[in-house]
Write a protein that holds these residues in place. Sequence first.
Motif, PDB file in Angstrom:
ATOM      1  N   ARG A   1      -0.260  -7.686   0.725  1.00 35.48           N
ATOM      2  CA  ARG A   1       0.119  -8.419   1.938  1.00 35.48           C
ATOM      3  C   ARG A   1       1.315  -9.335   1.709  1.00 35.48           C
ATOM      4  O   ARG A   1       1.604 -10.188   2.543  1.00 35.48           O
ATOM      5  N   ALA A   2       2.011  -9.162   0.593  1.00 38.52           N
ATOM      6  CA  ALA A   2       3.175  -9.981   0.275  1.00 38.52           C
ATOM      7  C   ALA A   2       4.452  -9.160   0.445  1.00 38.52           C
ATOM      8  O   ALA A   2       4.495  -7.986   0.088  1.00 38.52           O
ATOM      9  N   HIS A   3       5.478  -9.799   0.994  1.00 37.09           N
ATOM     10  CA  HIS A   3       6.787  -9.175   1.167  1.00 37.09           C
ATOM     11  C   HIS A   3       7.763  -9.944   0.283  1.00 37.09           C
ATOM     12  O   HIS A   3       8.432 -10.878   0.735  1.00 37.09           O
ATOM     13  N   ALA A   4       7.818  -9.551  -0.983  1.00 32.88           N
ATOM     14  CA  ALA A   4       8.576 -10.306  -1.976  1.00 32.88           C
ATOM     15  C   ALA A   4      10.055 -10.334  -1.629  1.00 32.88           C
ATOM     16  O   ALA A   4      10.675  -9.291  -1.433  1.00 32.88           O
TER      17      ALA A   4
ATOM     18  N   GLY B   1      14.632   1.930   3.556  1.00 28.62           N
ATOM     19  CA  GLY B   1      13.622   2.634   4.329  1.00 28.62           C
ATOM     20  C   GLY B   1      12.300   1.893   4.357  1.00 28.62           C
ATOM     21  O   GLY B   1      12.147   0.817   3.770  1.00 28.62           O
ATOM     22  N   PRO B   2      11.298   2.453   5.050  1.00 26.52           N
ATOM     23  CA  PRO B   2       9.978   1.813   5.138  1.00 26.52           C
ATOM     24  C   PRO B   2       9.374   1.613   3.752  1.00 26.52           C
ATOM     25  O   PRO B   2       9.514   2.466   2.871  1.00 26.52           O
ATOM     26  N   GLN B   3       8.710   0.486   3.568  1.00 26.77           N
ATOM     27  CA  GLN B   3       8.143   0.140   2.274  1.00 26.77           C
ATOM     28  C   GLN B   3       6.616   0.195   2.309  1.00 26.77           C
ATOM     29  O   GLN B   3       5.990  -0.218   3.281  1.00 26.77           O
ATOM     30  N   GLN B   4       6.030   0.702   1.234  1.00 27.45           N
ATOM     31  CA  GLN B   4       4.582   0.754   1.085  1.00 27.45           C
ATOM     32  C   GLN B   4       4.082  -0.575   0.519  1.00 27.45           C
ATOM     33  O   GLN B   4       4.696  -1.135  -0.387  1.00 27.45           O
ATOM     34  N   GLN B   5       2.985  -1.081   1.064  1.00 24.39           N
ATOM     35  CA  GLN B   5       2.387  -2.329   0.579  1.00 24.39           C
ATOM     36  C   GLN B   5       0.895  -2.103   0.329  1.00 24.39           C
ATOM     37  O   GLN B   5       0.046  -2.631   1.028  1.00 24.39           O
ATOM     38  N   PRO B   6       0.541  -1.328  -0.692  1.00 27.36           N
ATOM     39  CA  PRO B   6      -0.872  -1.024  -0.926  1.00 27.36           C
ATOM     40  C   PRO B   6      -1.591  -2.159  -1.660  1.00 27.36           C
ATOM     41  O   PRO B   6      -0.968  -3.061  -2.231  1.00 27.36           O
ATOM     42  N   ARG B   7      -2.896  -2.093  -1.647  1.00 24.80           N
ATOM     43  CA  ARG B   7      -3.710  -2.999  -2.452  1.00 24.80           C
ATOM     44  C   ARG B   7      -3.793  -2.434  -3.867  1.00 24.80           C
ATOM     45  O   ARG B   7      -3.985  -1.237  -4.054  1.00 24.80           O
TER      46      ARG B   7
ATOM     47  N   ALA C   1      12.703  -3.036 -15.072  1.00 18.77           N
ATOM     48  CA  ALA C   1      11.249  -2.997 -14.862  1.00 18.77           C
ATOM     49  C   ALA C   1      10.911  -2.576 -13.444  1.00 18.77           C
ATOM     50  O   ALA C   1       9.943  -1.840 -13.216  1.00 18.77           O
ATOM     51  N   VAL C   2      11.687  -3.039 -12.457  1.00 20.71           N
ATOM     52  CA  VAL C   2      11.433  -2.655 -11.060  1.00 20.71           C
ATOM     53  C   VAL C   2      11.566  -1.142 -10.895  1.00 20.71           C
ATOM     54  O   VAL C   2      10.725  -0.486 -10.271  1.00 20.71           O
ATOM     55  N   ILE C   3      12.624  -0.575 -11.453  1.00 18.96           N
ATOM     56  CA  ILE C   3      12.833   0.869 -11.337  1.00 18.96           C
ATOM     57  C   ILE C   3      11.687   1.622 -12.004  1.00 18.96           C
ATOM     58  O   ILE C   3      11.164   2.606 -11.460  1.00 18.96           O
ATOM     59  N   ALA C   4      11.275   1.153 -13.177  1.00 21.99           N
ATOM     60  CA  ALA C   4      10.203   1.835 -13.907  1.00 21.99           C
ATOM     61  C   ALA C   4       8.871   1.721 -13.184  1.00 21.99           C
ATOM     62  O   ALA C   4       8.131   2.705 -13.061  1.00 21.99           O
TER      63      ALA C   4
ATOM     64  N   ALA D   1       6.999  -2.950  -6.089  1.00 21.57           N
ATOM     65  CA  ALA D   1       7.282  -3.004  -7.526  1.00 21.57           C
ATOM     66  C   ALA D   1       7.897  -4.345  -7.900  1.00 21.57           C
ATOM     67  O   ALA D   1       7.545  -4.946  -8.925  1.00 21.57           O
ATOM     68  N   GLY D   2       8.804  -4.840  -7.071  1.00 23.67           N
ATOM     69  CA  GLY D   2       9.422  -6.129  -7.345  1.00 23.67           C
ATOM     70  C   GLY D   2       8.410  -7.257  -7.390  1.00 23.67           C
ATOM     71  O   GLY D   2       8.496  -8.158  -8.231  1.00 23.67           O
ATOM     72  N   ALA D   3       7.430  -7.214  -6.477  1.00 25.05           N
ATOM     73  CA  ALA D   3       6.404  -8.255  -6.449  1.00 25.05           C
ATOM     74  C   ALA D   3       5.569  -8.250  -7.719  1.00 25.05           C
ATOM     75  O   ALA D   3       5.270  -9.302  -8.291  1.00 25.05           O
TER      76      ALA D   3
END
Length: 384
Positions: A305-308, A85-91, A117-120, A206-208
């Motif tokens: 602004r990164a799409h890991a 689904g759509p992903q949030q990319q906040p500052r 760690a990503v899930i958490a 979270a992954g980034a």
Amino acid sequence: MTVLRGIALAGVVMLFALVMMISLTLQAVFSGSDSVANAQTCSAPLRPVGNGTEGTGPQGPDVKFEGKTKPSSTKRVTVPLRPQGPQQQPRWSRAQERNAAVITNVARTRNLSPRAAVIAVATAMQESTLRNLRGGHSDSAGLFQQRPSQNWGTLQQVSDPVHASNSFYDRLIRVANWQTSPLTRVAQQVQRSGHPTAYARWESSAGALVAKTWGAETVTSVTDGCAGDRDAPPGKFKAKNPRTPQQAIQAARKAPTIPLPLRTCNAAGTWAACCDNFVAQAYGYGSSGSVSANAHWDRLVSAGRAHAGSNTPPPGALLFYATDSQWGHVALYLGNDLVASNDIKRRGYIDIVRRKDLTHGTWRLRYRGWTEPSFPSAAGTPSI
């Protein structure tokens, strides 16, 4: 005769199908090491990293960068993602990033895989926006909004980021197939939230942050496509630069005929930051404003602004790579699977190549992801 011809034709078709099957099998076998080395999972489902308690993955082949072979001093970590689904990319603020780092480092001290760690971190993004809240709904508190009344610990304990993270992982590892199941389903089994699907939108971000904390040799792997897929639609980037993406692409296409003067790379007069300043020059600046491609990537992760790991960038995006060094690499995406990159064929020159020439060719770089063409602190007048 007609029957015999039909049998012969059927035999030819079956032989062709057999040859194609063998060819595809061999291709899969011989591309396996590249897939691991470059953290590409294409359209395959999520795969567990190790057994969940040792997540750094295989060493992989040595990297050849700028004419030198650079063996990795540490294992190259892959953070597997599968955003839905759509992903949030906040500052993110420094305080929020510190909290994400605490959650990540607790996973590392427990020898858990990066997926944990990503899930958490995604869960804490949804529950508290990575803020250690003193209160919340009912008796909830802390990064994960854990409730003392539901046996998460005392109010003081759930407000302690380390204790809260450990409590989350204690329950996470008891969830069946937590490494390969959708993130939001796993998080919901731990949290028992009234909004069970809300965690999904934070997976990419979270992954980034997890990869940023884990180290320079960490990259994310996203199952949304591989080189050769159709481009994403031209991006309506929020970043404003002296040149538009179309003008930057035109400048980059002209660059292969012009040797790069050393001063184009950076003020220190070295080649290490040449790639970052080349993409900045394509967008109309004299210098990028960052000391390296790795530093530039980290700044854009913080800026949202990164799409890991995403392998479907729009034309004009910046593509970032890990290089087994502190510097990293960045190239300008031109569209149609082509990038403009310095030094890949001729030292001191820009060449236009396919993306796989960076990840599967001489350099064997590891793809981080793409970002908007944003250049914090950039200044000056371009020479290309």
